[in-house]
Write an enzyme that holds these catalytic residues in place. Structure first.
Site, PDB file in Angstrom:
ATOM      1  CB  CYS A 387      -0.981  -0.037   1.165  1.00 24.33           C
ATOM      2  SG  CYS A 387      -2.433   0.966   0.845  1.00 24.33           S
ATOM      3  CG  HIS A 516      -3.379  -3.629   2.994  1.00 22.39           C
ATOM      4  ND1 HIS A 516      -2.306  -3.167   3.715  1.00 22.39           N
ATOM      5  CD2 HIS A 516      -4.094  -2.528   2.628  1.00 22.39           C
ATOM      6  CE1 HIS A 516      -2.376  -1.843   3.816  1.00 22.39           C
ATOM      7  NE2 HIS A 516      -3.453  -1.430   3.159  1.00 22.39           N
ATOM      8  CD  GLU A 518      -0.998  -6.357   4.764  1.00 20.93           C
ATOM      9  OE1 GLU A 518      -0.621  -6.602   3.596  1.00 20.93           O
ATOM     10  OE2 GLU A 518      -1.193  -5.201   5.191  1.00 20.93           O
TER      11      GLU A 518
HETATM   12  N1  GLN Z   1      -2.014   6.700   3.158  1.00 19.99           N
HETATM   13  C1  GLN Z   1      -2.116   5.983   1.927  1.00 19.99           C
HETATM   14  C2  GLN Z   1      -3.485   6.117   1.307  1.00 19.99           C
HETATM   15  O1  GLN Z   1      -4.407   6.517   1.946  1.00 19.99           O
HETATM   16  C3  GLN Z   1      -1.767   4.527   2.115  1.00 19.99           C
HETATM   17  C4  GLN Z   1      -2.728   3.797   2.963  1.00 19.99           C
HETATM   18  C5  GLN Z   1      -2.225   2.473   3.442  1.00 19.99           C
HETATM   19  O2  GLN Z   1      -1.031   2.200   3.381  1.00 19.99           O
HETATM   20  N2  GLN Z   1      -3.107   1.623   3.908  1.00 19.99           N
HETATM   21  O3  GLN Z   1      -3.681   5.814   0.162  1.00 19.99           O
END
Ligand code: GLN
Length: 543
Positions: A387, A516, A518
């Site tokens: 992410c 994600h 994970e």
């Molecule tokens: N802050 C970033 C976004 O909002 C990444 C979010 C995250 O890593 N879950 O896109």
């Protein structure tokens, strides 16, 4: 017909109720039954999405995009089932539903009261899960500790449900037995008090799980039996362990599964039992050769304990993948900020077998993370960006390879070359301060580009489905230059034409995902991206 097992905690919080519930679920599943689990959190927040992970622990995301407590992640990992929004209940959710129903004249004009209308809504939700999943067992974890005000209405719901279905409802209390250092003896009194408090709420536990540093001995079990009004066989030891995956095996040493069946008058079905779980635990306990992974993030004013909680799914995914190679994973927390102040420290990254930059919000440590990513790219260190870790890999590449000197994410700089930016619908939400539950959440489809490394990692599937939690995206206006300079857009969301995976050629392993992975890793089936990342890390270690 479903059976319901309520689990409450006694004496103090933090004694591993979530993993205990998940372990009970695993045991019942291993005996051939369908199991589901519900987490009840007493707080007024509608979900965990607006909470600070440093204080509250990781925000876990389900397929349907519910931002929930990390225990739901434990349930998914132990049960090997995908759960949904129905498996998560909070005071906020319950009151919100009741108030909405009242506004719609759903109570036919009568007076709506805390009791019984609130517990009834809780019961309605529990039964809905039973009906929807057709589970044989529904486990319900009541958050908090008995004796506090916050979870009273949930205990009330449990009591009312037992009244309705005496044969189908069971109560388990997980309590703590301290061994004060100077006394050197395990004390049962706090547990006796916890049972009294539960009795005050009209509930008598059927089974008591005794959490302590060591196994409960016979005198202790006898004492709990007499004073807490349970059979001695129903006092189960829950000693401290090195790996949470040992818990189901430990419970079974005290015949927890059999005791539950006895109470419900059931017999175990033909099944594999915990065979493959046992093999896993054997690997966990015997694996000697290491794989060392560094996680570059913001670590400040927190002890190790909170860190583990904020990144639990990533830690577990690394473990699952490492164990599948019979390796012992070691995780190192590397503070991004130190790389900002002292870039000469970056060379320590070479000492690890692989580097992860995890998800995150806010500008703290961002430049340090970008430096670390650059170092991994140039020094061919296996890199997995999750992410935010993917977004920053794009920023790094744009700045240092595409020569876009002002490249950044719009999250951190208003006047930049926004290689990462908000999409229009998110702009509206942010402007109106509608933060709760409005990120791009849950499962989205991703089409893999044939011939890429990611496509091979996912065993040449055309489409994959992964879970999201973010507002910002790779800006398509910069896609052309990024691709021209060698960044591969290996996965695209076909509906919105959004980049989901980036990777680099001529690098042993350099992959960033907007989603994600994970959240979907399971102990016996590690996530392919983590598995291949660890494979690359092992190869890198051998160099
Ligand atoms: N802050 C970033 C976004 O909002 C990444 C979010 C995250 O890593 N879950 O896109």
């Amino acid at each position: 017909m479903a059976r319901y097992i309520f689990v409450a905690g006694g004496v103090m919080s933090g004694i591993g109720k979530g993993t205990a519930v998940a372990s009970i679920g695993r045991i019942l599943k291993s005996k051939g039954f369908k199991v589901t689990a519900i987490k009840i959190d007493p707080y007024v927040n509608v979900d965990a999405g607006t909470m600070n992970p440093i204080e509250h622990g990781e925000i876990f995301v389900t397929d349907d995009g519910t931002e929930c407590d990390q225990d739901v992640g434990n349930y998914e990992r132990f049960l090997d089932e995908n759960l949904s929004t129905d498996n998560y209940v909070t005071t906020g959710r319950v009151y919100q539903a009741v108030i909405l129903r009242e506004r719609n004249l759903g109570y036919g004009g009568r007076c709506v009261e805390v009791v019984p209308d609130i517990p009834n809504e809780v019961i309605f939700r529990i039964k809905k899960v039973a009906k929807k999943t057709k589970a044989d067992f529904v486990l319900i974890e009541i958050g908090g500790t008995v004796g506090e005000y916050q979870n009273l209405l949930f205990l009330e719901a449990a009591r009312m449900m037992r009244l309705q279905k005496p044969k189908d409802v069971l109560f388990i209390l997980i309590s703590y037995l301290p061994i004060p250092e100077k006394i050197g003896e395990m004390k049962t009194k706090p547990t006796q008090t916890a049972v009294r408090l539960l009795n005050e709420a009209g509930i008598q536990p059927d089974i008591i799980l005794g959490r302590s540093r060591v196994l409960l001995d016979e005198p202790r079990k006898r004492k709990i039996s007499i004073f807490c009004n349970v059979l001695k066989e129903d006092v189960i030891s829950a000693p401290d362990i090195d790996s949470i995956y040992e818990i189901p095996l430990n419970f079974e040493k005290d015949n927890l599964g059999k005791r539950i069946f006895k109470k419900f008058n059931l017999r175990a079905r033909k099944s594999k039992n915990l065979k493959n779980w046992e093999s896993l635990v054997k690997v966990i306990k015997t694996a000697k050769r290491k794989v060392q992974i560094g996680i570059v993030g913001n670590y400040f004013e927190t002890g190790e304990f909170t860190l583990m909680d904020s990144y639990i799914s990533i830690i577990e995914a690394i473990k699952h993948a490492s164990w599948s190679f019979k390796r012992k994973p070691e995780i190192f927390w590397l503070s991004a900020e130190k790389y900002e102040k002292s870039p000469e420290l970056l060379k320590e990254l070479k000492d690890y077998d692989g580097i992860i930059v995890p998800g995150g919000f806010g500008s703290r440590g961002i430049e340090g993370k970008i430096k670390a990513i650059e170092f991994c790219r140039k020094n061919r260190i296996p890199y997995l960006g999750l992410c935010l870790g993917m977004q920053l890999a794009v920023v790094e590449f744009a700045r240092n390879v595409c020569d876009l000197k002002k490249a950044n994410s719009r999250e951190f700089s208003k006047n930049c070359q926004p290689v990462i930016d908000v999409i229009p619908e998110q702009k509206v939400l942010l402007k109106e301060k509608r933060y709760g539950g409005t990120m791009r959440l849950g499962v989205y489809k991703c089409e893999l580009k044939e011939g890429t490394k990611s496509w091979r990692v996912y065993e040449k599937q055309k489409y994959i489905f992964e879970r999201h939690r973010h507002r910002y995206e790779l800006n398509n206006e910069f896609r052309e230059i990024l691709e021209r300079k060698g960044m591969v857009m290996a996965g695209i969301n076909p509906e919105r034409n959004l980049v989901e995976i980036i990777e680099l050629k001529n690098h042993p392993f350099f992959i960033g995902t907007q989603f994600h992975p994970e959240f979907k890793s399971r102990p016996l089936t590690p996530h392919p991206l983590f598995r291949e990342f660890i494979r690359a890390a092992i190869q890198y270690r051998r160099r």
